[in-house]
Design a protein around this motif. Structure first.
Motif, short mmCIF file in Angstrom:
data_model
loop_
_atom_site.label_atom_id
_atom_site.label_comp_id
_atom_site.label_asym_id
_atom_site.label_seq_id
_atom_site.Cartn_x
_atom_site.Cartn_y
_atom_site.Cartn_z
N VAL A 1 0.82 -1.11 0.00
CA VAL A 1 0.07 -0.13 0.02
C VAL A 1 0.83 1.25 0.12
N ARG B 1 -9.39 12.17 -8.03
CA ARG B 1 -8.49 11.83 -6.78
C ARG B 1 -8.99 12.65 -5.50
N ASP C 1 2.35 9.67 -6.25
CA ASP C 1 1.60 8.78 -6.79
C ASP C 1 0.49 8.17 -5.54
N LEU D 1 -2.38 6.31 -3.89
CA LEU D 1 -3.25 5.21 -4.13
C LEU D 1 -4.75 5.73 -3.77
N THR E 1 -7.27 3.62 -4.02
CA THR E 1 -7.82 2.53 -3.37
C THR E 1 -6.66 1.69 -3.02
N SER E 2 -6.61 1.09 -1.83
CA SER E 2 -5.72 0.13 -1.37
C SER E 2 -6.24 -1.42 -1.25
N THR F 1 -7.55 7.36 1.29
CA THR F 1 -7.31 6.31 0.53
C THR F 1 -8.34 5.22 1.00
N TYR G 1 -5.74 0.32 -15.36
CA TYR G 1 -5.58 0.63 -13.97
C TYR G 1 -6.92 0.84 -13.44
N ASN H 1 -5.97 4.76 -9.05
CA ASN H 1 -4.73 4.48 -8.56
C ASN H 1 -3.73 4.55 -10.04
N ASP I 1 -3.02 -4.68 -9.16
CA ASP I 1 -4.25 -3.96 -9.65
C ASP I 1 -3.77 -3.33 -10.89
#
Length: 479
Positions: free
Chosen positions: A23, A36, A53, A55, A57-58, A179, A302, A306, A347
């Motif tokens: 993560v 985002r 960068d 994320l 979604t983890s 996230t 992706y 993400n 992912d």
């Protein structure tokens, strides 16, 4: 020359996805591309911090009882990637000082947070984790491992709440990121050949050379062999390297240029369920240059939140003019169906398609730009699919640089080496699994200096255009 070639170490091909379930937060918080969760408070005062960068979604590993018998490595590390810069242009370094990272866990569900990392000054009090990492100099970034996460026993797969991260500093604006946590992970796959038309390529066979100036159609396809669906929007990124360009077709795609673009970033509604495979319902059109020799087309998928910053395009980027591109069911995901899908372990997934034209003996080379500040050691791939692919490459380095050759213990990397050190002449060997790496040290600033990069024609076949066999190497100094 013989000794140099014998001493070159080659790099083995590695998987494109080496940290599928880690993560990671971090890249400038931006509104570019897919939406985002990030914002920045009040104007900067000297320094500026950004997530690198982050994320949206983890995905956390779902643990079976047998997994729990040996918990060694069966956790998901939580990282924050921070990058510092000057708040305003200028020379010299500025440190982001007195950094504090606060992670609010109150909205997270079915996850245990433990092993707070003392080296980052991390402590937990209730639902708040507070960390005090070291100062970060402008132009530098830090990959901060803060704590570990483990999915609780009997937790259900699916959404598991969120974590809110706040980063403050005594001389930089406060930044925020959220996230979303998901228990279970997708395993995305990509179809191997991209199904170019007019005729599909038989597995194991080479595609027939194409005619310069012709067009080809590409339908990227992706599947999900994991244990959770990918919900929400998806990003499909099509990138053309070599002597070809994309048509600016679809209204839900951003393109890097209005005319003859090389890259498209498309936001397509999901989901991508477990066990399903989809291809684009409309093809991407690739136009090969009239003097085109070869190229590489990559298609990457992706979850939209993400998408890394390196693959995003700004909101202001030109869009296509036609109807939106979507997804439709595709066959062949499972081995029983004659699968031609390659898994990437996480992912994201990427398919690629190389092409050659009948102009294959027109050996071509593109120029290089070396970028850095005095004292830096930089390393780049010498060639990519925009230029020459087989054979050796010859360089004359710009003034003010020293070549750094391969050292013992560097594995299988391929490095360029001197053939005439006094005159800055360098040989980069023929690529096999990977292109050669050029590694140089910037000793001093020499304004206006240039070098050259060149390839030699095939002695057994006429080269129809010798003017594109040599190109410049330029320097771009960073203050």
């Amino acid at each position: 020359m013989t000794d140099l070639r014998a001493g070159i170490r080659r790099r083995r091909a590695t998987t494109a996805w080496t940290a599928a379930l880690a993560v990671v937060l971090g890249g400038a918080v931006t509104s570019c591309g897919p939406e985002r969760s990030g914002r920045e408070d009040k104007p900067s005062q000297g320094a500026k911090l950004a997530f690198k960068d982050p994320l949206g979604t983890s995905y956390l590993r779902y643990l079976t009882e047998s997994d729990r018998e040996d918990m060694t490595g069966n956790f998901d590390p939580f990282y924050v990637n921070l990058e510092a810069s000057r708040a305003s242009p200028g020379r010299g370094s500025v440190n982001a000082r007195d950094i504090k990272v606060t992670v609010d866990l109150s909205a997270a569900k079915s996850v245990t947070f433990n092993d707070m990392k003392k080296e980052q000054g991390c402590k937990r009090s209730g639902d708040l984790v507070t960390c005090t990492p070291k100062n970060i100099a402008s132009g530098e970034s830090e990959h901060l491992w803060l704590f570990d996460m483990v999915v609780r026993r009997n937790a259900a797969k699916g959404p598991a709440g969120s974590m809110n991260v706040t980063v403050s500093s005594s001389n930089a604006p406060t930044i925020h990121h959220t996230t979303q946590l998901v228990i279970g992970a997708p395993l995305l796959t990509a179809r191997e050949d991209g199904e170019p038309s007019p005729a599909p390529v038989e597995p194991g066979s080479e595609p027939a050379p194409l005619e310069p100036g012709s067009e080809m159609k590409l339908r990227p396809a992706f599947g999900n062999e994991g244990d959770v669906d990918v919900d929400g929007d998806l990003s499909v990124v099509v990138d053309v390297k070599g002597q070809a360009t994309l048509s600016r077709q679809y209204s839900n795609c951003r393109y890097d240029k209005a005319d003859a673009p090389k890259k498209a970033v498309c936001t397509i509604p999901g989901p991508l369920p477990v066990g399903a495979a989809y291809e684009t319902d409309r093809p991407f059109t690739v136009a090969i240059d009239k003097t085109g020799r070869q190229g590489l087309i990559t298609s990457t998928l992706y979850p939209a939140p993400n998408t890394p910053s390196s693959d995003l395009l700004p909101e202001s980027a030109p869009r296509g003019t036609g109807a939106p591109v979507g997804l439709r069911p595709a066959d062949g995901l499972r081995p029983a169906d004659g699968s031609r899908y390659t898994p990437f372990g996480g992912d994201f997934a990427q398919g690629e398609l190389r092409f050659l034209t009948t102009r294959r003996y027109d050996y071509q080379v593109n120029g290089l730009t070396l970028k850095g500040k005095v004292g830096d050691e930089i390393s780049i791939d010498v060639m990519d699919e925009d230029g020459y692919y087989e054979g050796e490459t010859y360089l004359t380095l710009p003034e003010g640089l020293t070549l750094k050759e391969a050292h013992e213990g560097e594995g299988d990397d391929v490095y360029c080496g001197y053939i005439d050190k006094r005159n800055r002449k360098v040989l980069c060997p023929e690529p096999h699994a990977d292109h050669a790496r050029l590694r140089v040290h910037i000793d001093k600033r020499v304004e206006g200096t240039q070098g050259t990069i060149s390839v030699e024609p095939d002695p057994e076949h006429p080269d129809p255009d010798l003017t594109n066999n040599t190109a410049p190497i330029t320097m771009e100094y960073v203050d």
